[in-house]
Design an enzyme around this catalytic site. Structure first.
Site, short mmCIF file in Angstrom:
data_model
loop_
_atom_site.label_atom_id
_atom_site.label_comp_id
_atom_site.label_asym_id
_atom_site.label_seq_id
_atom_site.Cartn_x
_atom_site.Cartn_y
_atom_site.Cartn_z
N ARG A 147 17.58 56.10 -24.89
CA ARG A 147 18.81 56.89 -24.90
C ARG A 147 19.49 56.84 -26.27
O ARG A 147 19.88 57.87 -26.83
CB ARG A 147 19.76 56.34 -23.82
CG ARG A 147 21.18 56.93 -23.86
CD ARG A 147 22.11 56.16 -22.92
NE ARG A 147 22.20 54.74 -23.25
CZ ARG A 147 22.96 54.23 -24.21
NH1 ARG A 147 23.72 55.03 -24.95
NH2 ARG A 147 23.00 52.94 -24.42
N CYS A 259 15.37 53.83 -17.05
CA CYS A 259 15.34 53.40 -18.45
C CYS A 259 14.15 53.99 -19.20
O CYS A 259 14.03 53.81 -20.40
CB CYS A 259 15.36 51.88 -18.55
SG CYS A 259 13.89 51.09 -17.89
#
Length: 359
Positions: A147, A259
């Site tokens: 991210r 994730c």
């Protein structure tokens, strides 16, 4: 209720019971757990708390990027196993470590007031006084977060990004003692809780880097049927944090993110409106979708609000907060996810997941 018949019929924890609190062994995890136990002790001074520390899979696998391991409960499984075996009565987590779908029989009984959720840049001593935009071309930035890397590659194309693993202490040591990294990206909340404010060289605003779902908030996980423990920890709920995090978690769950894909959020409550901005990115940040939606969360129990029905909202039980507000927050996350999915978010995330698996 477990606990040698000590629970009262009114769902209150009696003072002659020791409440065992599970935590990871890292210094930050212990600091976070100590803060939760302190808050509980202030509210329930007659109750004794005992902290039980244990290592998790995520603490043991230090040579692989988290996104490569493909396990959603890296930092939680061992703690949940202890909770299931009734070796502990509650567990303290960073909310961002908790999957959006919990194993059956568990719930998040408290979400504490959020610390600063933004990411921070910690610079190598030789780069003190710099910002990401003023670092020299091809400077190497350490982060193991897809991210963070996706957003920062997009915003700062002159920089290079490289994985860095380990707990906060380990990562700071790697930064300071080697010449490999010009800076590393860490959660501001963790640095503040460790007392390392002086190392924060730059705090990244949402326009530079939006944060992870639940970042900066602490969660208390309990057995869903332990009403006395659930009632006790619910005193720690912070309403605004709960509503923001429910919207964020609903957004992530509906996107089927984790994730191993770059998903980012930013939330704010202002004038009884909850605003949720969410985004998905390709691994290199070149492709992205972002949108903002809002909903009214000003409801009181006097507004004809339906009574608590035992429902969880993306794993969170919050019977002290307006049911209508909880529903509105969850619907906001789902609606925003559907908006991005209608614009092609699935394709971006599928490619990102495939590329990450192939690397």
């Amino acid at each position: 209720m477990s606990g040698d018949g000590i629970a009262a019929s009114d769902g209150v924890v009696h003072k002659d019971r020791v409440i065992r609190v599970g935590t990871r062994k890292s210094q930050l995890a212990r600091i976070q757990t100590d803060s939760v136990v302190e808050m509980l002790s202030q509210r329930f001074p007659a109750v004794e708390f005992e902290i039980v520390a244990m290592s998790t899979t995520g603490d043991k696998i230090l040579d692989t990027a988290l996104s490569k391991i493909g396990e959603k409960s890296l930092f939680t499984k061992e703690l949940e196993n202890a909770l299931e075996r009734k070796e502990v009565d509650l567990v303290v987590h960073s909310l961002k470590d908790l999957p959006t779908t919990l194993p059956p029989g568990f719930t998040i009984g408290a979400v504490c007031k959020r610390e600063n959720p933004h990411d921070a840049v910690v610079f190598h001593p030789k780069c003190t006084g710099k910002t990401l935009s003023t670092l020299p071309e091809r400077s190497v930035i350490g982060t193991s977060s897809l991210r963070r890397a996706a957003q920062l590659k997009r915003k700062f194309p002159h920089l290079d990004f490289k994985d860095i693993r380990g707990n906060l202490n380990t990562r700071l040591k790697k930064l300071d003692e080697k010449e490999e990294f010009s800076a590393i990206i860490l959660a501001t909340a963790g640095l503040l809780r460790m007392g390392w404010e002086s190392r924060v060289g730059q705090i990244l605003k949402p326009e530079d880097c939006m944060y992870a779902v639940g970042q900066g908030a602490l969660a208390v996980e309990v057995r869903a049927k332990d009403q006395d423990i659930l009632n006790m920890v619910s005193a720690l709920h912070d309403s605004e944090t709960v509503l923001r995090c429910i919207a964020e978690r609903a957004f992530l769950r509906h996107l089927e993110g984790g994730c191993s894909v770059p998903v980012a959020v930013s939330t704010v409550v202002k004038d009884s409106q909850l605003y949720l901005t969410g985004a998905v990115y390709s691994l290199d940040g070149s492709d992205s979708l972002q949108a903002t939606m809002q909903t009214d969360v000003h409801f009181s129990h006097e507004d004809g609000d339906s009574p608590y029905d035992g429902a969880q909202h993306v794993g969170i039980t919050a019977k002290t907060i307006s049911h209508c507000a909880l529903e509105a927050a969850e619907a906001l996350g789902i609606d925003l996810a559907n908006l991005l999915l209608s614009k092609g978010a699935k394709q971006i995330l599928t490619v990102a997941r495939q590329l990450n698996d192939a690397q």
